[in-house]
Design an enzyme around this catalytic site. Structure first.
Site, PDB file in Angstrom:
ATOM      1  N   ARG A  41      -1.930  18.099   9.479  1.00 35.17           N
ATOM      2  CA  ARG A  41      -1.863  16.814  10.207  1.00 35.17           C
ATOM      3  C   ARG A  41      -1.012  16.916  11.448  1.00 35.17           C
ATOM      4  O   ARG A  41      -1.322  16.315  12.474  1.00 35.17           O
ATOM      5  CB  ARG A  41      -1.146  15.751   9.377  1.00 35.17           C
ATOM      6  CG  ARG A  41      -1.824  15.274   8.263  1.00 35.17           C
ATOM      7  CD  ARG A  41      -0.954  14.443   7.384  1.00 35.17           C
ATOM      8  NE  ARG A  41      -1.850  14.064   6.342  1.00 35.17           N
ATOM      9  CZ  ARG A  41      -2.467  12.905   6.278  1.00 35.17           C
ATOM     10  NH1 ARG A  41      -2.198  11.946   7.107  1.00 35.17           N
ATOM     11  NH2 ARG A  41      -3.331  12.669   5.349  1.00 35.17           N
TER      12      ARG A  41
ATOM     13  N   TYR B  54      -6.660  23.635  -0.423  1.00 34.67           N
ATOM     14  CA  TYR B  54      -7.384  24.306   0.671  1.00 34.67           C
ATOM     15  C   TYR B  54      -6.410  25.012   1.606  1.00 34.67           C
ATOM     16  O   TYR B  54      -5.233  24.661   1.658  1.00 34.67           O
ATOM     17  CB  TYR B  54      -8.305  23.348   1.433  1.00 34.67           C
ATOM     18  CG  TYR B  54      -7.691  22.056   1.942  1.00 34.67           C
ATOM     19  CD1 TYR B  54      -7.024  21.997   3.154  1.00 34.67           C
ATOM     20  CD2 TYR B  54      -7.834  20.870   1.221  1.00 34.67           C
ATOM     21  CE1 TYR B  54      -6.508  20.799   3.634  1.00 34.67           C
ATOM     22  CE2 TYR B  54      -7.310  19.668   1.685  1.00 34.67           C
ATOM     23  CZ  TYR B  54      -6.653  19.644   2.897  1.00 34.67           C
ATOM     24  OH  TYR B  54      -6.145  18.464   3.359  1.00 34.67           O
TER      25      TYR B  54
ATOM     26  N   ASP C 104      -5.985   2.497   9.701  1.00 34.83           N
ATOM     27  CA  ASP C 104      -5.561   1.942   8.410  1.00 34.83           C
ATOM     28  C   ASP C 104      -5.161   0.472   8.514  1.00 34.83           C
ATOM     29  O   ASP C 104      -5.215  -0.241   7.508  1.00 34.83           O
ATOM     30  CB  ASP C 104      -4.371   2.746   7.857  1.00 34.83           C
ATOM     31  CG  ASP C 104      -4.810   3.951   7.036  1.00 34.83           C
ATOM     32  OD1 ASP C 104      -6.009   4.281   7.050  1.00 34.83           O
ATOM     33  OD2 ASP C 104      -3.943   4.559   6.372  1.00 34.83           O
TER      34      ASP C 104
HETATM   35  C1  LIG Z   1      -2.727  11.894   0.004  1.00 37.30           C
HETATM   36  C2  LIG Z   1      -3.578  11.510   1.172  1.00 37.30           C
HETATM   37  C3  LIG Z   1      -4.561  12.379   1.623  1.00 37.30           C
HETATM   38  C4  LIG Z   1      -5.395  12.019   2.692  1.00 37.30           C
HETATM   39  N1  LIG Z   1      -6.353  12.898   3.094  1.00 37.30           N
HETATM   40  C5  LIG Z   1      -7.172  12.549   4.120  1.00 37.30           C
HETATM   41  C6  LIG Z   1      -8.168  13.470   4.567  1.00 37.30           C
HETATM   42  O1  LIG Z   1      -8.287  14.594   4.043  1.00 37.30           O
HETATM   43  N2  LIG Z   1      -8.991  13.084   5.600  1.00 37.30           N
HETATM   44  C7  LIG Z   1      -8.861  11.861   6.197  1.00 37.30           C
HETATM   45  O2  LIG Z   1      -9.628  11.556   7.126  1.00 37.30           O
HETATM   46  N3  LIG Z   1      -7.911  10.976   5.796  1.00 37.30           N
HETATM   47  C8  LIG Z   1      -7.064  11.292   4.792  1.00 37.30           C
HETATM   48  N4  LIG Z   1      -6.089  10.430   4.399  1.00 37.30           N
HETATM   49  C9  LIG Z   1      -5.959   9.128   5.094  1.00 37.30           C
HETATM   50  C10 LIG Z   1      -5.239   9.257   6.422  1.00 37.30           C
HETATM   51  O3  LIG Z   1      -4.007   9.927   6.240  1.00 37.30           O
HETATM   52  C11 LIG Z   1      -4.972   7.888   7.045  1.00 37.30           C
HETATM   53  O4  LIG Z   1      -6.117   7.084   6.933  1.00 37.30           O
HETATM   54  C12 LIG Z   1      -4.612   7.990   8.526  1.00 37.30           C
HETATM   55  O5  LIG Z   1      -3.504   8.826   8.690  1.00 37.30           O
HETATM   56  C13 LIG Z   1      -4.326   6.604   9.097  1.00 37.30           C
HETATM   57  O6  LIG Z   1      -3.889   6.731  10.429  1.00 37.30           O
HETATM   58  P1  LIG Z   1      -3.356   5.449  11.210  1.00 37.30           P
HETATM   59  O7  LIG Z   1      -2.924   5.951  12.550  1.00 37.30           O
HETATM   60  O8  LIG Z   1      -4.334   4.339  11.153  1.00 37.30           O
HETATM   61  O9  LIG Z   1      -2.088   4.944  10.382  1.00 37.30           O
HETATM   62  P2  LIG Z   1      -0.687   5.677  10.157  1.00 37.30           P
HETATM   63  O10 LIG Z   1      -0.847   7.137  10.020  1.00 37.30           O
HETATM   64  O11 LIG Z   1      -0.020   4.935   9.039  1.00 37.30           O
HETATM   65  O12 LIG Z   1       0.121   5.428  11.506  1.00 37.30           O
HETATM   66  C14 LIG Z   1       0.708   4.174  11.804  1.00 37.30           C
HETATM   67  C15 LIG Z   1       1.763   4.408  12.888  1.00 37.30           C
HETATM   68  O13 LIG Z   1       2.240   3.135  13.305  1.00 37.30           O
HETATM   69  C16 LIG Z   1       3.653   3.144  13.358  1.00 37.30           C
HETATM   70  N5  LIG Z   1       4.079   1.747  13.155  1.00 37.30           N
HETATM   71  C17 LIG Z   1       3.981   1.025  12.010  1.00 37.30           C
HETATM   72  N6  LIG Z   1       4.446  -0.233  12.208  1.00 37.30           N
HETATM   73  C18 LIG Z   1       4.823  -0.287  13.515  1.00 37.30           C
HETATM   74  C19 LIG Z   1       5.378  -1.338  14.320  1.00 37.30           C
HETATM   75  N7  LIG Z   1       5.623  -2.545  13.821  1.00 37.30           N
HETATM   76  N8  LIG Z   1       5.654  -1.064  15.617  1.00 37.30           N
HETATM   77  C20 LIG Z   1       5.401   0.182  16.145  1.00 37.30           C
HETATM   78  N9  LIG Z   1       4.890   1.200  15.419  1.00 37.30           N
HETATM   79  C21 LIG Z   1       4.597   0.959  14.132  1.00 37.30           C
HETATM   80  C22 LIG Z   1       4.056   4.096  12.248  1.00 37.30           C
HETATM   81  O14 LIG Z   1       5.371   4.599  12.447  1.00 37.30           O
HETATM   82  C23 LIG Z   1       2.979   5.178  12.386  1.00 37.30           C
HETATM   83  O15 LIG Z   1       3.321   6.147  13.330  1.00 37.30           O
HETATM   84  C24 LIG Z   1      -5.232  10.758   3.331  1.00 37.30           C
HETATM   85  C25 LIG Z   1      -4.237   9.890   2.905  1.00 37.30           C
HETATM   86  C26 LIG Z   1      -3.415  10.248   1.845  1.00 37.30           C
HETATM   87  C27 LIG Z   1      -2.348   9.304   1.410  1.00 37.30           C
END
Ligand SMILES: Cc1cc2nc3c(=O)[nH]c(=O)nc-3n(C[C@H](O)[C@H](O)[C@H](O)COP(=O)(O)OP(=O)(O)OC[C@H]3O[C@@H](n4cnc5c(N)ncnc54)[C@H](O)[C@@H]3O)c2cc1C
Length: 395
Positions: A111, A217, A294
């Site tokens: 990641r 993996y 997310d």
């Molecule tokens: C065990 C596990 C395995 C996974 N494996 C996979 C996989 O193999 N393939 C895949 O596609 N997905 C996988 N996922 C899912 C994937 O990790 C997430 O869906 C993805 O990382 C979501 O990204 P995001 O940027 O939407 O949210 P996040 O990664 O949660 O990023 C949110 C960001 O917003 C910031 N933030 C939060 N609130 C605020 C605020 N109020 N003000 C400013 N900043 C803020 C946080 O600090 C963070 O940097 C897995 C998840 C888990 C738990």
């Protein structure tokens, strides 16, 4: 409170979803001013591996990043499913065949490496990257939106909420809460030379078992070995506050086969990830505030699609920006509406399927016997169950 210079787009959250969204918009319309506000002191990702299916690698190729992603990751040979109790192979996907079918590869990557690639690309496109900026609220005006932190206000044509599962900004749109699955994940990535025995370094292997599973993996050109062990916590089901502890991990896998049990000592034991999702919602837009990643559609990870869907979101919003630009003006309201209409039915299906997939993986008794018989009979070249997921009309 300082009013920062106005900009065109503010993205709240610098995870894979937020950086992907910022990059896609900057690439779609050169000159567009895009600013990312991240609450942490530095941009980065915790956790270990990520599987990227063809629906996501297609998007990365469109942004010119796929070669870099492949160079940092691994192209596995097969995705193999085994029974966690007796170790038997149940079925597999040939990932070279999968690439031929869907026109893009299946890649596994650390990641942190994917995040760093997106960050570099954002910088190269002039995206403004701000840390230590925890957004507390969004104020909506006519044709504008402002993201507000303790000491700054950033006003833009749109605010993209990419603030993750616990999204504070989603509360402007929906009053739902994250739902606990009572499952918890332990992860670990170790240098390959520290591994005992003869690990399968060319495949993604998933051992599925009663109320537990293990995913393994290789990562980083095969230098690291990634493992994720997931199990249902009895303490969570009993309503205890302290759940998903290492002793529960060991107990949950006690009846699994030796190759699965041998993996447990290599996991990081000081940190775990409790698994939550939310019910799908279709109203992703309020005025000029829009959800992504997310924050819009948190899902259980059984289809390995959370980050893949976030990258699809980014691509979709950028496509709508292009389609809704004319005579140098952007119809943001139209672009946001079409983005949400296009994306929300698809991500709802992925969220719901991920839940059902988890039930299938974790079943026991007669259901497990029937499942194993069906999977063993499956023709590995039968792609009907995944066509809808990987074969999207992108690029
Ligand atoms: C065990 C596990 C395995 C996974 N494996 C996979 C996989 O193999 N393939 C895949 O596609 N997905 C996988 N996922 C899912 C994937 O990790 C997430 O869906 C993805 O990382 C979501 O990204 P995001 O940027 O939407 O949210 P996040 O990664 O949660 O990023 C949110 C960001 O917003 C910031 N933030 C939060 N609130 C605020 C605020 N109020 N003000 C400013 N900043 C803020 C946080 O600090 C963070 O940097 C897995 C998840 C888990 C738990």
């Amino acid at each position: 409170m300082n009013a920062s210079p106005d900009t065109d787009v503010v993205v709240v959250g610098g995870g894979i979803g937020g950086l992907g969204g910022a990059l896609a918009l900057a690439l779609a319309r050169p000159g567009l001013r895009v600013r990312v506000l991240e609450q942490a002191a530095r941009f980065g990702e915790v956790g270990a591996g990520l599987q990227l299916a063809p629906n996501a690698t297609r998007v990365l190729r469109g942004w010119g990043l796929l070669d870099d992603v492949v160079a940092h990751g691994v192209l596995p040979r097969r995705l193999v499913m085994r029974d966690a109790v007796d170790g038997r192979e149940l079925t597999h996907l040939d990932l070279a065949d999968l690439e031929r079918r869907y026109g893009a590869p299946y890649v596994v990557i650390h990641r942190g490496d994917l995040h760093a690639i997106l960050l570099r690309a954002c910088r190269a496109e002039g995206v403004e990257l701000v840390t230590d900026a925890e957004v507390r609220d969004v104020e909506l005006g006519s044709g504008r939106a402002s993201a507000v932190t303790a000491d700054r206000r950033d006003t833009a044509s749109i605010v993209v909420a990419a603030d993750g599962l616990g999204s504070r900004l989603r509360a402007r749109i929906s009053d739902d809460e994250p739902i606990s699955s009572a499952y918890v994940a332990y992860r670990g990535a170790v240098p390959v030379h520290e591994l005992p025995g003869d690990p399968h370094l060319r495949d993604v292997v998933v051992h599925i078992g009663p109320r537990c599973h293990l995913v393994q993996y290789p990562l980083r050109r095969g230098e690291l070995f990634n493992q994720v062990a997931v199990f249902r916590s009895a303490r969570a089901l009993a309503g205890e506050a302290e759940w998903g502890t290492p002793d529960e991990l060991d107990a949950a896998f006690a009846a699994t086969c030796a190759p699965v049990r041998d993996a447990l000592p290599l996991l990081w034991r000081d940190r775990c990830w409790r698994m939550f999702d939310r019910e799908p919602i279709d109203g992703w837009v309020d005025g000029r505030l829009v959800l992504m990643g997310d924050a819009a559609h948190p899902m259980l990870q059984y289809l390995a699609q959370g980050a893949c869907q976030a990258l699809e979101d980014a691509h979709s919003l950028a496509t709508q920006l292009t389609r809704h630009t004319g005579d140098g003006r952007v119809d943001w309201d139209g672009a946001l509406r079409r983005y949400a209409e296009e994306r929300s039915p698809r991500t709802a299906r992925v969220q719901r399927t991920a839940r059902r997939w988890g039930e299938l993986w974790h079943c026991d008794g007669l259901f497990r016997s029937v499942r194993n018989a069906l999977l063993t009979d499956r023709d590995p070249a039968d792609y009907r169950h995944i066509d809808w997921l990987y074969q999207v009309g992108h690029q």
